[in-house]
Design a protein around this motif. Sequence first.
Motif, PDB file in Angstrom:
ATOM      1  N   ALA A 119       0.846  -1.189   0.000  1.00 16.09           N
ATOM      2  CA  ALA A 119       0.000   0.000   0.000  1.00 16.09           C
ATOM      3  C   ALA A 119       0.881   1.239   0.000  1.00 16.09           C
ATOM      4  O   ALA A 119       1.608   1.490   0.974  1.00 16.09           O
ATOM      5  N   PRO A 120       0.887   2.023  -1.058  1.00 15.30           N
ATOM      6  CA  PRO A 120       1.768   3.196  -1.119  1.00 15.30           C
ATOM      7  C   PRO A 120       1.358   4.250  -0.108  1.00 15.30           C
ATOM      8  O   PRO A 120       0.183   4.380   0.240  1.00 15.30           O
TER       9      PRO A 120
ATOM     10  N   PRO B 135       7.898  12.487   4.165  1.00 11.49           N
ATOM     11  CA  PRO B 135       8.335  11.415   5.066  1.00 11.49           C
ATOM     12  C   PRO B 135       9.559  11.792   5.886  1.00 11.49           C
ATOM     13  O   PRO B 135      10.390  12.598   5.468  1.00 11.49           O
ATOM     14  N   TRP B 136       9.655  11.200   7.063  1.00  9.83           N
ATOM     15  CA  TRP B 136      10.885  11.241   7.830  1.00  9.83           C
ATOM     16  C   TRP B 136      11.844  10.200   7.253  1.00  9.83           C
ATOM     17  O   TRP B 136      11.419   9.251   6.570  1.00  9.83           O
ATOM     18  N   GLY B 137      13.119  10.339   7.549  1.00  9.41           N
ATOM     19  CA  GLY B 137      14.083   9.354   7.079  1.00  9.41           C
ATOM     20  C   GLY B 137      13.709   7.949   7.517  1.00  9.41           C
ATOM     21  O   GLY B 137      13.794   6.994   6.736  1.00  9.41           O
ATOM     22  N   ARG B 138      13.278   7.799   8.764  1.00  7.11           N
ATOM     23  CA  ARG B 138      12.915   6.464   9.258  1.00  7.11           C
ATOM     24  C   ARG B 138      11.715   5.910   8.503  1.00  7.11           C
ATOM     25  O   ARG B 138      11.597   4.687   8.307  1.00  7.11           O
TER      26      ARG B 138
ATOM     27  N   ASP C  63       8.720   2.297   5.418  1.00 11.48           N
ATOM     28  CA  ASP C  63       7.554   2.206   4.541  1.00 11.48           C
ATOM     29  C   ASP C  63       7.909   1.946   3.080  1.00 11.48           C
ATOM     30  O   ASP C  63       7.007   1.729   2.260  1.00 11.48           O
ATOM     31  N   TYR C  64       9.205   1.974   2.757  1.00 12.60           N
ATOM     32  CA  TYR C  64       9.601   1.801   1.357  1.00 12.60           C
ATOM     33  C   TYR C  64      10.747   0.792   1.208  1.00 12.60           C
ATOM     34  O   TYR C  64      10.584  -0.255   0.580  1.00 12.60           O
ATOM     35  N   LEU C  65      11.875   1.066   1.833  1.00 15.95           N
ATOM     36  CA  LEU C  65      13.034   0.204   1.621  1.00 15.95           C
ATOM     37  C   LEU C  65      12.869  -1.165   2.272  1.00 15.95           C
ATOM     38  O   LEU C  65      13.228  -2.190   1.680  1.00 15.95           O
ATOM     39  N   GLN C  66      12.354  -1.207   3.491  1.00 19.32           N
ATOM     40  CA  GLN C  66      12.168  -2.507   4.143  1.00 19.32           C
ATOM     41  C   GLN C  66      11.158  -3.382   3.406  1.00 19.32           C
ATOM     42  O   GLN C  66      11.436  -4.570   3.168  1.00 19.32           O
TER      43      GLN C  66
END
Length: 459
Positions: free
Chosen positions: A81-82, A89-92, A97-100
């Motif tokens: 879900a985008p 976004p924050w870095g975390r 929400d994207y890289l993991q």
Amino acid sequence: MSASTSVHSDPALPIVVIGAGPVGLAAAAHLLEHGLEPLILEAGDDVGAAIRQWGHTRLFSPWRYDLDAACTRLLEAADWAPPRPTALPWGRELVQDYLQPLAQVPGIRDRLRTRARVLAVTRGTRDKTHARGREGSPFLLRAQEQTDEGPRLVEIRARAVIDASGTWGAPNPAGAAGLPALGEQDPAVIPHLTGSLPDVLGTERERFAGQRTLVVGAGHSATNTLLDLAQLARETPGTEVHWAIRGQDPSRTYGGRDADGLPARGMLGTRLQRAVESGVIQLHVGSPMHALRATAQGAAAAERAGVVVELGEEGSRRRLLVDSLVTATGFRPELEMLRELRLELDPAVEAPVRLAPLIDPEIHSCGTVPAHGADVLAQPEDGFFLVGMKSYGRAPTFLLATGYEQVRSIAAHLAGADAAARDLVLPETGVCSASAPVEELEPVMIGVPTGVQHGRAGV
């Protein structure tokens, strides 16, 4: 640009991608779409290792600019879900929400090796002084893997190599002329130093609250840290904030403000200028750092424990005693691991020679760069490419969207497809001068319509 016959063609060998940040994972995604086999080597414990270190900082580009197209297609096939496209976004959050989620997609997960630090890349069976047998030979990477039994050295052969390892691990020194300031590496001084983007309002609050801090640098990391320190000063009596730049004019750091193509980025400069003009931040212009000296409590009647910073040019130097020094002076590429490759790098910027004129900070400063791909990034070692932040060498304004276009073109080139670079529409900063020395600036990643930039913004 079509695939060259000098690239090693054994399909059993992978194309190694060094680094599992946004550009490295995008490279792998584009390779997969062309039916090529990537192997991603990441030195950290997980993807986005560098971003995790500044996860408390907000990007100044909304999500709609922070997603690579090939990565998005992989994620959507896995029912991802985008995030809301207009949110900042924050870095975390970029990691969580994207890289993991991307790292858990089978196509990426099965080809990702973390805790694998590349130590060296070479080619053929002899060192780079020998040309015979080099062209068309596979690359050889030596890496150190961290296992439950301890570190071990491994060797990996590759048909091509894409180095997306970034520059976060190689910060510029605080001193002028590209050298550390005198005393900067003194063991007694080091505890008083911190690199870019400390978590001033979070985990490191006690270190800065009620203390005197000097920030050196004129890029976005310096801006974010200064704004956090200014907020801390308003909340905690006794907190002093000092800012030193080498030039005489801070307007380059203030940026384009209302003229900036990214409003959140423009707001950073506006807030910083207000904090300086109100006196919350004390600005020291014309202040290259010359020397550092640690002091002990009671060492002199006028001194407390801390570090004495000697600033200014010869003949007009002054001293400032601080508790902490934040060196937000940017980064440089780590090239030692590439010593045995035949590379053509610009002698000043340390970027690929055809890219350097497009990004040289003495010429280019508007926040845009022409789209470029495999042809511009090609090296004498055919099949080896520097991409992402590392491809910019010491140039300070890397655009992550540009990095996505780099790897899209390179993947097409390696597959023998059309590798022509596609036009990018990049938001200008609103500032088209290079009044700040390049050492004070740093690479930033700004979101643009075709991809991500990790523009780090505390808004």
